[in-house]
Write a protein that holds these residues in place. Sequence first.
Motif, mmCIF file in Angstrom:
data_model
loop_
_atom_site.group_PDB
_atom_site.id
_atom_site.type_symbol
_atom_site.label_atom_id
_atom_site.label_comp_id
_atom_site.label_asym_id
_atom_site.label_seq_id
_atom_site.Cartn_x
_atom_site.Cartn_y
_atom_site.Cartn_z
ATOM 1 N N LYS A 1 0.767 -1.246 0.000
ATOM 2 C CA LYS A 1 0.000 0.000 0.000
ATOM 3 C C LYS A 1 0.799 1.299 0.000
ATOM 4 N N LYS A 2 2.032 1.290 0.519
ATOM 5 C CA LYS A 2 2.844 2.520 0.510
ATOM 6 C C LYS A 2 4.266 2.191 0.080
ATOM 7 N N GLY A 3 4.862 3.127 -0.656
ATOM 8 C CA GLY A 3 6.239 2.940 -1.098
ATOM 9 C C GLY A 3 6.805 4.244 -1.623
ATOM 10 N N PHE A 4 8.021 4.180 -2.101
ATOM 11 C CA PHE A 4 8.718 5.347 -2.640
ATOM 12 C C PHE A 4 8.776 5.198 -4.151
ATOM 13 N N LEU A 5 8.514 6.283 -4.864
ATOM 14 C CA LEU A 5 8.510 6.273 -6.325
ATOM 15 C C LEU A 5 9.266 7.498 -6.826
ATOM 16 N N ARG A 6 10.155 7.275 -7.802
ATOM 17 C CA ARG A 6 10.879 8.396 -8.418
ATOM 18 C C ARG A 6 11.222 8.037 -9.853
ATOM 19 N N PRO A 7 11.384 9.069 -10.710
ATOM 20 C CA PRO A 7 11.813 8.787 -12.082
ATOM 21 C C PRO A 7 13.280 8.380 -12.100
ATOM 22 N N CYS A 8 13.650 7.553 -13.051
ATOM 23 C CA CYS A 8 15.052 7.129 -13.189
ATOM 24 C C CYS A 8 15.915 8.225 -13.799
ATOM 25 N N GLU A 9 15.373 8.980 -14.717
ATOM 26 C CA GLU A 9 16.140 9.993 -15.440
ATOM 27 C C GLU A 9 16.267 11.279 -14.636
ATOM 28 N N ASP A 10 17.256 12.077 -14.997
ATOM 29 C CA ASP A 10 17.509 13.353 -14.326
ATOM 30 C C ASP A 10 16.505 14.439 -14.698
ATOM 31 N N LEU A 11 15.679 14.213 -15.683
ATOM 32 C CA LEU A 11 14.776 15.258 -16.154
ATOM 33 C C LEU A 11 13.675 15.595 -15.149
ATOM 34 N N LYS A 12 13.556 14.822 -14.105
ATOM 35 C CA LYS A 12 12.579 15.075 -13.044
ATOM 36 C C LYS A 12 11.172 15.233 -13.621
ATOM 37 N N ALA A 13 10.691 14.199 -14.295
ATOM 38 C CA ALA A 13 9.327 14.207 -14.809
ATOM 39 C C ALA A 13 8.334 14.435 -13.670
ATOM 40 N N PHE A 14 8.750 14.077 -12.460
ATOM 41 C CA PHE A 14 8.000 14.379 -11.237
ATOM 42 C C PHE A 14 8.969 14.250 -10.082
ATOM 43 N N ASN A 15 8.623 14.829 -8.952
ATOM 44 C CA ASN A 15 9.472 14.724 -7.776
ATOM 45 C C ASN A 15 9.257 13.380 -7.107
ATOM 46 N N GLY A 16 10.345 12.697 -6.805
ATOM 47 C CA GLY A 16 10.232 11.435 -6.102
ATOM 48 C C GLY A 16 9.712 11.648 -4.697
ATOM 49 N N GLY A 17 9.050 10.628 -4.174
ATOM 50 C CA GLY A 17 8.538 10.719 -2.812
ATOM 51 C C GLY A 17 7.680 9.530 -2.473
ATOM 52 N N PRO A 18 7.094 9.540 -1.296
ATOM 53 C CA PRO A 18 6.224 8.432 -0.889
ATOM 54 C C PRO A 18 4.898 8.477 -1.655
ATOM 55 N N PHE A 19 4.426 7.315 -2.042
ATOM 56 C CA PHE A 19 3.153 7.199 -2.752
ATOM 57 C C PHE A 19 2.356 6.070 -2.148
ATOM 58 N N ASP A 20 1.061 6.187 -2.280
ATOM 59 C CA ASP A 20 0.179 5.101 -1.855
ATOM 60 C C ASP A 20 -0.342 4.420 -3.108
ATOM 61 N N SER A 21 -0.560 3.116 -3.026
ATOM 62 C CA SER A 21 -0.861 2.310 -4.213
ATOM 63 C C SER A 21 -2.130 2.751 -4.937
ATOM 64 N N GLU A 22 -3.157 3.152 -4.223
ATOM 65 C CA GLU A 22 -4.406 3.575 -4.874
ATOM 66 C C GLU A 22 -4.215 4.878 -5.639
ATOM 67 N N ASN A 23 -3.512 5.846 -5.034
ATOM 68 C CA ASN A 23 -3.249 7.109 -5.735
ATOM 69 C C ASN A 23 -2.397 6.875 -6.975
ATOM 70 N N LEU A 24 -1.439 5.945 -6.880
ATOM 71 C CA LEU A 24 -0.605 5.639 -8.036
ATOM 72 C C LEU A 24 -1.455 5.068 -9.167
ATOM 73 N N LYS A 25 -2.359 4.148 -8.858
ATOM 74 C CA LYS A 25 -3.219 3.566 -9.907
ATOM 75 C C LYS A 25 -4.039 4.647 -10.609
ATOM 76 N N ASP A 26 -4.586 5.571 -9.842
ATOM 77 C CA ASP A 26 -5.369 6.670 -10.433
ATOM 78 C C ASP A 26 -4.484 7.541 -11.321
ATOM 79 N N TRP A 27 -3.269 7.836 -10.847
ATOM 80 C CA TRP A 27 -2.344 8.669 -11.609
ATOM 81 C C TRP A 27 -1.917 7.956 -12.893
ATOM 82 N N GLN A 28 -1.626 6.662 -12.806
ATOM 83 C CA GLN A 28 -1.245 5.890 -13.991
ATOM 84 C C GLN A 28 -2.361 5.930 -15.036
ATOM 85 N N LYS A 29 -3.593 5.792 -14.576
ATOM 86 C CA LYS A 29 -4.743 5.814 -15.486
ATOM 87 C C LYS A 29 -4.855 7.168 -16.170
#
Length: 176
Positions: free
Chosen positions: A25-53
């Motif tokens: 349900k909770k984890g850390f997510l960040r982009p691999c590249e330096d371009l910072k497509a988004f700021n890395g940080g803690p995410f919850d699995s449900e919010n991630l699914k909504d964002w992915q969609k």
Amino acid sequence: GFGSENLLNGDGIVSRFADAVIPDKKGFLRPCEDLKAFNGGPFDSENLKDWQKSIAEGEKSTRTLQLTSDTMVVVAPTKVIHREWRFFVVGGKVVTGSSYRTLFETISDPNVDYDVYEFAQKMVDKWQPGECFVLDIVETKNGLSIIEVNCFNGSGLYACDMNKTFKAVEDFYVNR
């Protein structure tokens, strides 16, 4: 190059943004590249699914202009970071450093313990992405590790001694 055992998120899983899964349900997510497509940080699995969609459906926002379903990301378990330091590296030498965070409080302190400098130099001796770069180190309950490598000319200075840094750059590039 530093070895996954020396990286804060060396236990992370790399995947496409669309395929990223946050276990427990909770984890850390960040982009691999330096371009910072988004700021890395803690995410919850449900919010991630909504964002992915929403990204899959073509939604863009000002903070994620470069984020697509194919953006490569790292997902790792969350960790409690006790302290953070920044080091400027020139020509294979750690030149100056500064503490910049203790728990969740931003600080700027030029006093850095010798063992942290020693760890930073040990990592620089192991691998270098360039002649000049910035290395961020953290302390967790498991000890010291690298949180990220940053661009030399676009990183915050905190309480680093920039006179030492400029002198090292001059000595490295001009006086060699």
